[in-house]
Structure formats: C-alpha cells, structure tokens
Design a protein around this motif. Structure first.
Motif, PDB file in Angstrom:
ATOM      1  N   PHE A 514       0.824  -1.207   0.000  1.00  0.00           N
ATOM      2  CA  PHE A 514       0.000   0.000   0.000  1.00  0.00           C
ATOM      3  C   PHE A 514       0.860   1.261   0.000  1.00  0.00           C
ATOM      4  N   ASP A 515       1.988   1.197   0.702  1.00  0.00           N
ATOM      5  CA  ASP A 515       2.895   2.351   0.690  1.00  0.00           C
ATOM      6  C   ASP A 515       3.478   2.576  -0.699  1.00  0.00           C
ATOM      7  N   LEU A 516       3.821   1.478  -1.371  1.00  0.00           N
ATOM      8  CA  LEU A 516       4.372   1.578  -2.725  1.00  0.00           C
ATOM      9  C   LEU A 516       3.359   2.197  -3.682  1.00  0.00           C
ATOM     10  N   ILE A 517       2.110   1.746  -3.595  1.00  0.00           N
ATOM     11  CA  ILE A 517       1.075   2.285  -4.482  1.00  0.00           C
ATOM     12  C   ILE A 517       0.864   3.773  -4.196  1.00  0.00           C
ATOM     13  N   LYS A 518       0.804   4.105  -2.914  1.00  0.00           N
ATOM     14  CA  LYS A 518       0.587   5.500  -2.522  1.00  0.00           C
ATOM     15  C   LYS A 518       1.714   6.399  -3.021  1.00  0.00           C
ATOM     16  N   GLN A 519       2.945   5.932  -2.849  1.00  0.00           N
ATOM     17  CA  GLN A 519       4.102   6.705  -3.310  1.00  0.00           C
ATOM     18  C   GLN A 519       4.091   6.858  -4.830  1.00  0.00           C
ATOM     19  N   SER A 520       3.689   5.792  -5.515  1.00  0.00           N
ATOM     20  CA  SER A 520       3.614   5.829  -6.973  1.00  0.00           C
ATOM     21  C   SER A 520       2.588   6.857  -7.437  1.00  0.00           C
ATOM     22  N   LEU A 632      -9.179  -2.640  -9.091  1.00  0.00           N
ATOM     23  CA  LEU A 632      -7.836  -2.980  -8.619  1.00  0.00           C
ATOM     24  C   LEU A 632      -6.876  -1.811  -8.783  1.00  0.00           C
ATOM     25  N   GLN A 633      -7.067  -1.044  -9.827  1.00  0.00           N
ATOM     26  CA  GLN A 633      -6.136   0.043 -10.142  1.00  0.00           C
ATOM     27  C   GLN A 633      -6.435   1.319  -9.365  1.00  0.00           C
ATOM     28  N   ASN A 634      -7.710   1.695  -9.309  1.00  0.00           N
ATOM     29  CA  ASN A 634      -8.069   2.995  -8.743  1.00  0.00           C
ATOM     30  C   ASN A 634      -8.758   2.918  -7.384  1.00  0.00           C
ATOM     31  N   GLU A 635      -9.367   1.792  -7.084  1.00  0.00           N
ATOM     32  CA  GLU A 635     -10.030   1.631  -5.785  1.00  0.00           C
ATOM     33  C   GLU A 635      -9.353   0.506  -5.009  1.00  0.00           C
ATOM     34  N   TYR A 636      -8.009   0.533  -5.037  1.00  0.00           N
ATOM     35  CA  TYR A 636      -7.240  -0.573  -4.453  1.00  0.00           C
ATOM     36  C   TYR A 636      -7.453  -0.720  -2.945  1.00  0.00           C
ATOM     37  N   GLU A 637      -7.960   0.326  -2.281  1.00  0.00           N
ATOM     38  CA  GLU A 637      -8.227   0.212  -0.842  1.00  0.00           C
ATOM     39  C   GLU A 637      -9.321  -0.824  -0.561  1.00  0.00           C
ATOM     40  N   LEU A 638     -10.149  -1.115  -1.566  1.00  0.00           N
ATOM     41  CA  LEU A 638     -11.165  -2.157  -1.392  1.00  0.00           C
ATOM     42  C   LEU A 638     -10.529  -3.536  -1.210  1.00  0.00           C
ATOM     43  N   MET A 639      -9.294  -3.666  -1.631  1.00  0.00           N
ATOM     44  CA  MET A 639      -8.595  -4.942  -1.489  1.00  0.00           C
ATOM     45  C   MET A 639      -7.980  -5.122  -0.097  1.00  0.00           C
ATOM     46  N   ILE A 647     -13.678  -9.276  -5.103  1.00  0.00           N
ATOM     47  CA  ILE A 647     -13.858  -8.165  -6.044  1.00  0.00           C
ATOM     48  C   ILE A 647     -14.335  -8.695  -7.396  1.00  0.00           C
ATOM     49  N   MET A 648     -13.810  -9.855  -7.798  1.00  0.00           N
ATOM     50  CA  MET A 648     -14.196 -10.462  -9.076  1.00  0.00           C
ATOM     51  C   MET A 648     -15.693 -10.791  -9.094  1.00  0.00           C
ATOM     52  N   VAL A 703     -20.633  -1.980   0.822  1.00  0.00           N
ATOM     53  CA  VAL A 703     -19.290  -1.443   0.565  1.00  0.00           C
ATOM     54  C   VAL A 703     -19.025  -1.271  -0.932  1.00  0.00           C
ATOM     55  N   PHE A 704     -19.028  -2.376  -1.672  1.00  0.00           N
ATOM     56  CA  PHE A 704     -18.638  -2.348  -3.081  1.00  0.00           C
ATOM     57  C   PHE A 704     -19.550  -1.424  -3.885  1.00  0.00           C
ATOM     58  N   MET A 705     -20.854  -1.616  -3.753  1.00  0.00           N
ATOM     59  CA  MET A 705     -21.808  -0.828  -4.541  1.00  0.00           C
ATOM     60  C   MET A 705     -21.746   0.647  -4.151  1.00  0.00           C
ATOM     61  N   GLN A 706     -21.586   0.926  -2.877  1.00  0.00           N
ATOM     62  CA  GLN A 706     -21.529   2.314  -2.426  1.00  0.00           C
ATOM     63  C   GLN A 706     -20.323   3.039  -3.018  1.00  0.00           C
ATOM     64  N   ARG A 707     -19.183   2.329  -3.080  1.00  0.00           N
ATOM     65  CA  ARG A 707     -17.957   2.949  -3.569  1.00  0.00           C
ATOM     66  C   ARG A 707     -17.970   3.110  -5.091  1.00  0.00           C
ATOM     67  N   LEU A 708     -18.571   2.163  -5.799  1.00  0.00           N
ATOM     68  CA  LEU A 708     -18.466   2.136  -7.263  1.00  0.00           C
ATOM     69  C   LEU A 708     -19.786   2.373  -7.982  1.00  0.00           C
ATOM     70  N   LYS A 709     -20.775   2.865  -7.256  1.00  0.00           N
ATOM     71  CA  LYS A 709     -22.116   3.032  -7.844  1.00  0.00           C
ATOM     72  C   LYS A 709     -22.092   3.883  -9.105  1.00  0.00           C
ATOM     73  N   THR A 710     -21.427   5.025  -9.046  1.00  0.00           N
ATOM     74  CA  THR A 710     -21.372   5.922 -10.212  1.00  0.00           C
ATOM     75  C   THR A 710     -20.719   5.240 -11.400  1.00  0.00           C
ATOM     76  N   ASN A 711     -19.619   4.540 -11.142  1.00  0.00           N
ATOM     77  CA  ASN A 711     -18.902   3.855 -12.218  1.00  0.00           C
ATOM     78  C   ASN A 711     -19.743   2.741 -12.824  1.00  0.00           C
ATOM     79  N   ILE A 712     -20.413   1.963 -11.977  1.00  0.00           N
ATOM     80  CA  ILE A 712     -21.220   0.836 -12.472  1.00  0.00           C
ATOM     81  C   ILE A 712     -22.378   1.333 -13.335  1.00  0.00           C
TER      82      ILE A 712
END
Length: 873
Positions: A514-520, A632-639, A647-648, A703-712
């Motif tokens: 998570f630190d690596l992703i955040k720094q990236s 996985l790329q943009n909402e990685y905190e869900l992992m 997630i799949m 959780v999942f639907m609340q975070r990604l509702k707009t995208n879905i």
C-alpha cells in the motif's frame, strides 16, 4: 446425547433446507439431512456431545458420503458456517492421512509376518492380534505426541518406530525374511527382547536402538525413509511416549487392554474418528470411489515381460518418500556453510556481509526450532532443526546460483547492496525452508502434487520469519530460475504460494504494497496507473531478478533523485518495468511486475468463472473485466484485508445487474465453489468494516456498490467507459524442468530428463519405467541394447531434409509435434511459409522466396497509397 438447544435449532435448519431450492434431495434423505443439521448446529453452538463416528453410525453413512452430502445441502451461503467448514476440513485431512497410513500398514505387516505361523506359536499371538496391537499403539502414539495429526511424513516415521519396537518383541517364527534373521541374530547376540527389572526403560530402549539398528535399517530402506530422521523420532518422541503410556511387555507383546483403554479416552476427548474401525474394514471408514479421498492404491506388480510399462501410480506415502529422497540426494552434497565461490562474492563487496549472514542463519535456527516444536509437539524440536539445516543448504546453493547469473547479466562482481539487504536474505532463506517443508508436508490427498493445507503449510513460514508476504513474493520467480533441480511439484507449489500472495496476503493491513502504491500515485500524479494491462511486456518475457525487485526504487520517496544501486540499473533489463521517459524517476520494478501478475491472475480467474456462468453473453466479459481492473487500479483500498475473488464476483454481479442479465449471487457462489483452490470463507466471511465480517452479498450492498455506484451505472448508458484491454495470457513464466525440449536444428528430436521412478534403489533412479514405449530410449549407464536402434537414430538425425512423413495411414499424428514445429524460426503460418512435409527443399525455398516477394510488393503498394493520401490532403 443431543441437548435440547441443539435439537431445536437443528430442527429449524432442517425446515429451512426442506423449503429451499434443491429440497427434493433433502426430502429423499431425511435421516441423513437430520444428522447433518445436528452436526452443523452442535459445532456452531460448541455443544458437541457425540463423536463423529457415532453420528455416522446413527445415520448409516460413510465419512466420504457425509462430506459430499454436507456440501450438497449448503444451498445458501449461510447454511454451513466457516466454523463448520474448518472442522470438516480438519476431519477430511485427518481421515485422508489415516486411510493412507492404514493401507500402508496392512501391506507392510503382510511383508513382515507369516500368514499361518507354525504350531510352536501360541494362538494368542495370531496375526489378527498382532495387527490390532500395532495399529492401536500407533494411534495412541500419534494422538499423544503429534499436535499436527495431518502430517503424513511424520506420522509414517512414527509408524516405522512402532513397527521396529514390535518386531523386536515378536518370536522369530512369526516373521518373514529378512526380519526373522535380524531378530534371531539380535537374540543370539544377547539383545534382550523382554524388559529387565531395575533398568530404566529409556536407557534400555535407547541402547537397544544404538546396538541393534538392523530392523530399523531394513524398514527405512524398504520405504525409502531417511534412517537418521527415523532414529531421531524414535529417541526424541517414541521412547518418551512408551514411558508416559506405561506400556509394559508381557509374553512378548504389550497388553491390548491397556492400550485400548488409553485410546478410548483419547477418542472420546477428540470426538472425531474412531480409527480402530479400520481393523474391521468398517463401512463408515471405507473410501467411496471419487467421492472424497484421492488416495491412489499400489497396483499389482507387472510380470517380467511387462517390465517396460508406463510409470506406476504411487500411494501417498510412497510419493512423499520419493520426493524427500530426491531433495536429500540434491542437498547431500551441498555445504552447510558458504562455499568458496560465495565467500569470494562476499569479499568483493564494499561491505562484507559474511558475518551478518552467518549470524542471521544461526538466529533463525533457534527461532525455527522453537516454532516447529510449538506447532508439532515439543518432542519434535530436533526434527525441525534437521529440516531447517536442509533449508540452509538450499539457501546457500540458490544464493550462489543467483549471484552467478547476476554476474553474467551485469558483468559486475560487487553485490554489496543486495548481499547486505536483510529482507532479501530473510526472504531467500524463508523460501528455501518452505521448499523443504512443502516436500515433507505432502498431504495424503495430494494425488497431483499440489499444495494441501496443513498446520505447517504456507503462509506459516512467514510468521516464523516475521516476513511480509509482498517481500517474500519478490524472491519466488528468481528462486525457481536459479534452482534447476526443483521438481514440478515444488515449482507448482511455489507458484501457488505466489498466487496466495497476489490474491490476499499482500493486501493485508501493514503490507508494504500500500505504501508503494501510494508513493507511486503521489510521484506520478493521480491520473497515472500503477501498471496497465496494455503494456506489451508480460511476466514470461521480462528479465526481472531478485536484485531488481529488492533494490527497486521507491524505498524512500525522498531519495528519488539519487541513483539506484548498480545491480538494479546497470542494464536495460532492470528498467523494463520503469517509465520509458528517462527524465522521470524510475518506477518501482517490484510494483510494476506485481500489478502485471495480479492482472493476469485476475483475468484468468474471471475468464474461468465467466465460462461457467455467462458463456451465452460474450459481450459482457470485457465490461466485467473493465470494472474489475478499474477497481484494482483505482479503488485498491477495497482490497485491504480482502480477497481478489471477492472483487471479481462483485464485478460480475454488478455488471449483470446493470445489464439486466439474471444472475443471482447464489448462482455465482455455487459455480465459484467448483473452481480449483477456492475456500468457502472467501464468500462467507468478507470484511465489511473494522473487525466486522459478513457474507459477500452484504459486502456488495454496503461497501462495493456504495464505492463504485457511479462507475457501475455508466455501463447502463449508450456510452460506457473505455474498455480495458484484455491481458495477453502467456504460458507460465516457470519452465518445468521435466518438459521435453526440442533439439536446435533437429527434426522433431526432443530431449527430456529422467522421469520420476516408482522407487529409489541404492540412491539411483531406475529408468526401466520410462515411457512411451514406442520411442527410442538411450539411458547413459545402462545397456544400449541392439545396434539397429542406433542405426535408426542415426538415420533420423542424418536425414535433415526429411520431416516425419504424415501419410494417409498416420494422418492422426499427435498435434503437439505440429504445434511445436512453429517454434522454429521461419515456420509460422502467418507468413505463408507453412509447407507440406512431402515438398523438396527446393520447393520450400521457392515458396519462401515467393512469400517474401509478395509481402514486399504489398508493403510498397501500401506505402504508395499512404503517400497519395497525404498528397491529396
């Protein structure tokens, strides 16, 4: 025996099952369903007042049938809790080990004892009584000294100790050769077979083992067991058991009643399987064909004329012993300390790491020994130390191989930064010990060599070495490439460890990922991706090594302006995962590679599940993958503290919901349960919020639907989001050592290493079982056979112009040969150079020239059209 509270709740469960989908199956088996309901509720309420065997007897069902029926009645995700799943898993593993050991025990006793002893042997010492004595003593020993009862190898080593003890107490007339002669010789030499008064049992038995090792040697040789290990088990665990159990021999054998009483107490305490019933071939303990156990039986031996035959299937015990023998043969010649070559590498370092490496190895020796004893039993500490020492040998061996490869790749000899990196060494040592532990930890149900969960299974090793999963992951691929002698089973095991890390372990709170992703994100900007699926480089094509990954940039974001270590950036290979812009600071190679591999694993999983459920809606797969990859790329905190498959499944359900495709979560979960390497806890116990868990449906809604509702919801519109490219699925990056390889320049000539033998003999593998029998086989060190074999081989090699002809009568030739032909440069169907084998060299050459000329003409024509188009503009 069932309490009122259990009865009431079990009845409610029974009614819900009868009313649910699939009720006809439950209604036809009312008694079995009622028994399963009582079992489920009793475990959930911690009110188990009966043994598992008593339950099986009450409903007249076998162990395997019960397990299968329990799986069938779990129609809803909340019918069987994860607590029950865990109990059933423990019972399955224990049962598999018991079945494997009992069949081995029966066959071994048949080789030791005569079926009808002479009249001089009393009726009290019948073979039935002997078997009963042996088996119950073993069960008692296993239950008392072993905390990890599903460990097949340690259990079998303990069984050999029991066999040795009883054989020495048996009259020679009962025994077959060579045991009869060994016991007779021991008696003649004055080795007492009966206890002496006033002599300490431990001292007497230990001295007896030291002076009379003939029988244990015979047993170990017969079963390919390491003699030193079995001796260690005898002295450190079996003798203390004999003393604590108070087993006293009279008239040659211990009293059965004493052993029976103690085992009965143990069985009633554990409330599980009454393994004494194996002696009666009880129906409840018989494995059902294909229902539960994957046990492979030893086949009948071939007659002499059938000597050249396919490799025989192996029993779990034999397979485990063979794998251990292979490992020991490899490591017997390996040193316990750094070799001269390694010491030279250490001396070439700016800061010599030698002393720290030795201290680290010694420190972990004590830690591992302590943790192993805690897991298995205090009497097994020395066994743990032996396994650790094998791991240390492998550690030095692989380290040397890695450094040689790095030297060849980078043309440098100073690896100071890498060799002084504590995490690198800890990971490499942990991986080496894991290979040893997995080799010894083969479970009884592993017919295909894949990993099976036991108490000592991965990720147990991470806790022992206090190592983060993400750091351990970075050494796996380099480890496999550096050790060519790894068996296919071990390569598959390490690959499975890598998958576990990518699925969930690397995403746990506290992971450096998570630190690596955040720094990236901070360095490159929020719009940039950690790694995209469109990158042409794939894991099978990159050249990342452990040095690249452990010395990867981003260790400290404040130091990004300083140059990375020489071993990490001396070649373009080290920069293959970095940003192509040389002006930008280099990306983390470990993060880039991790994301590539995660995407490949994620898509493989999704594609497999998709084919099970939505093959009639192929247009949905790219949509589901785009949502999955976006998360996985943009909402990685869900992992965080969750699993990739959660997630799949949510991505699949969300797209189907918005596209009005009727696919219920229950159906998704039912299909998911049938996939390989899945765990019911994945969908039954999902993190909702801090320390609160619930089913995957609750996770989706809260959780999942609340975070990604707009995208879905975007997928419902006529202008959905840009689709993510489907990852290119390469072949596994790990070349299995036993895969046949084509000889360069040869015409359909392949080489492959010696196949695994059925049995080791005097430390060497016998090639007599190799296949296929229709191929030519030459084994160095063996008789070459008739000379006409060589004439045929010479003819095959000499006729370089003639391919294996596929005439009409052999038109059904194996397809792999045809596929592998395209590995040869210039033989690709796409460029029109695929030719019939009957064509002459001249015809083939002419066709190739024509094909090349045609391509050149097309290219010129296209270039001309492009020029005209640009002029018109």
């Amino acid at each position: 025996k069932v309490s009122e509270s259990v009865r009431e709740k079990a009845w409610k469960t029974y009614e819900s099952l009868s009313a649910a989908d699939g009720a006809p199956a439950c209604n036809k088996k009312k008694k079995e369903t009622w028994g399963v309901c009582i079992f489920i509720v009793a475990i959930d309420l911690d009110e188990v007042t009966f043994t598992f065997t008593e339950l099986l007897k009450s409903i007249s069902i076998s162990v395997c049938t019960f397990f299968q029926f329990l799986k069938d009645v779990d129609v809803n995700m909340d019918t069987v809790s994860t607590k029950v799943d865990s109990t059933v898993s423990r019972l399955k593993k224990k049962y598999d080990v018991l079945v494997a050991l009992y069949h081995k025990f029966e066959r071994t006793c048949g080789l030791i004892y005569v079926e009808q002893p002479s009249n001089e042997i009393s009726a009290e010492l019948s073979s039935v009584l002997v078997l009963k004595n042996y088996w119950i003593t073993f069960l008692l020993a296993k239950g008392k000294v072993l905390q990890v009862e599903d460990d097949l190898v340690i259990s079998f080593q303990l069984l050999l100790c029991v066999l040795d003890y009883f054989i020495k107490l048996s009259p020679p007339a009962m025994l077959k050769e060579p045991y009869k002669s060994a016991v007779a010789a021991a008696t003649v030499n004055g080795s007492a077979r009966t206890p002496r008064r006033g002599q300490n049992r431990s001292t007497r038995t230990a001295k007896q083992l030291d002076t009379d090792t003939k029988i244990i040697e015979i047993l170990c040789k017969e079963h390919d067991c390491n003699l030193d290990e079995v001796k260690n088990v005898y002295l450190t665990s079996f003798i203390p058991f004999l003393n604590s159990a108070g087993i006293v021999a009279s008239n040659g054998l211990p009293e059965v009643e004493v052993i029976l009483k103690q085992y009965d107490e143990l069985y009633l305490k554990n409330k599980d399987i009454d393994a004494r019933l194996f002696l009666n071939h009880d129906e409840t303990l018989q494995p059902d064909a294909g229902a539960c156990s994957q046990l492979e039986r030893t086949p009948l031996k071939n007659s002499p004329e059938e000597e050249i035959s396919p490799i025989l299937p192996q029993t779990p015990v034999r397979a485990a012993m063979n794998n251990i023998q292979k490992l020991i043969m490899i490591l017997n010649s390996a040193p316990d300390k750094p070799s001269d070559t390694l010491i030279t590498y250490f001396n070439n370092c700016t800061v010599n790491p030698h002393e720290n490496i030795l201290k680290r190895v010694e420190s972990f020796d004590h830690i591992f020994k302590k943790k192993f004893a805690e897991a298995v039993g205090q009497g097994w500490a020395e066994i743990g130390s032996q396994r650790y020492k094998l791991g240390v040998r492998l550690y030095y061996r692989v380290m040397e191989s890695m450094l040689k490869s790095e030297e060849e790749r980078l043309s440098v000899q100073n690896f100071s930064k890498l060799l002084n990196d504590n995490i690198f060494h800890t990971s490499l040592l942990a991986c080496s010990v894991e290979v040893v532990m997995a080799t010894y930890g083969r479970n009884a149900s592993q017919s295909d060599g894949t990993s099976a969960e036991t108490g000592l299974s991965f990720p147990w090793i991470l806790n022992v070495f206090d190592l983060k999963a993400f750091d351990f992951y970075k050494v796996i691929e380099s480890f496999i490439r550096a050790e060519p002698s790894l068996t296919r089973e071990m390569i598959k095991h390490l690959e499975r460890c890598e998958h576990q890390i990518m699925e969930s372990l690397a995403w746990q709170s506290g992971s450096p990922l998570f630190d690596l992703i955040k720094q990236s994100k901070e360095r490159e900007g929020q719009t940039d991706q950690p790694e995209t699926t469109s990158t042409p480089s794939t894991p099978s094509q990159h050249n990342h090594t452990a040095a690249d990954l452990y010395l990867s940039p981003l260790r400290s974001p404040k130091k990004k302006a300083s140059g990375p270590p020489p071993s990490a950036n001396s070649t373009p290979d080290a920069q293959s995962g970095a940003s192509p812009q040389t002006q930008k600071p280099q990306k983390s190679a470990s993060l880039c590679l991790f994301y590539k591999k995660v995407y490949l694993l994620a898509y493989r999983r999704l594609h497999t599940l998709f084919l099970h459920l939505l093959s009639e809606h192929p247009d949905l797969e790219p949509l589901i993958w785009t949502l999955f990859q976006h998360t996985l790329q943009n909402e990685y905190e869900l992992m965080r503290d969750r699993h990739l498959d959660q997630i799949m499944m949510c991505s699949m359900y969300g797209i189907c919901k918005v596209k009005n495709v009727d696919l219920r979560f229950k159906i998704i979960v039912s299909a998911y349960k049938e996939l390989c390497n899945t765990n019911q806890e994945t969908f039954k116990r999902v993190l909702i919020r801090e320390e609160q868990y619930d089913s995957i449906i609750v996770f989706y809604n809260l959780v999942f639907m609340q975070r990604l509702k707009t995208n879905i919801l975007q997928y419902a519109s006529n202008r959905p989001p840009t689709l993510s490219p489907i990852p290119h699925i390469p072949r596994s990056p790990y070349q299995f050592s036993n895969s046949p390889r084509r000889v360069p320049g040869g015409n359909n000539i392949y080489i492959s290493p010696l196949k695994s033998p059925y049995k080791f003999s005097d430390g060497f593998q016998s090639p007599t079982k190799m296949t296929p029998r229709t191929r030519f086989l030459v084994s160095i060190g063996e008789s070459f056979g008739p000379s006409d074999k060589f004439q045929k081989i010479n003819q095959m090699l000499g006729n370089s112009g003639s391919q294996l002809k596929r005439s009409a009568e052999v038109s059904a030739a194996p397809k792999p040969l045809k596929r592998l032909r395209f590995d040869i440069e210039g033989q690709d169907e796409a460029d029109g150079s695929k030719h019939l084998p009957q064509e002459s060299k001249f015809q083939q050459k002419l066709a190739e020239m024509t094909s090349t000329r045609t391509r050149m003409q097309k290219q010129k024509l296209n270039d001309g059209n492009d020029t005209l188009t640009s002029e018109e503009k």
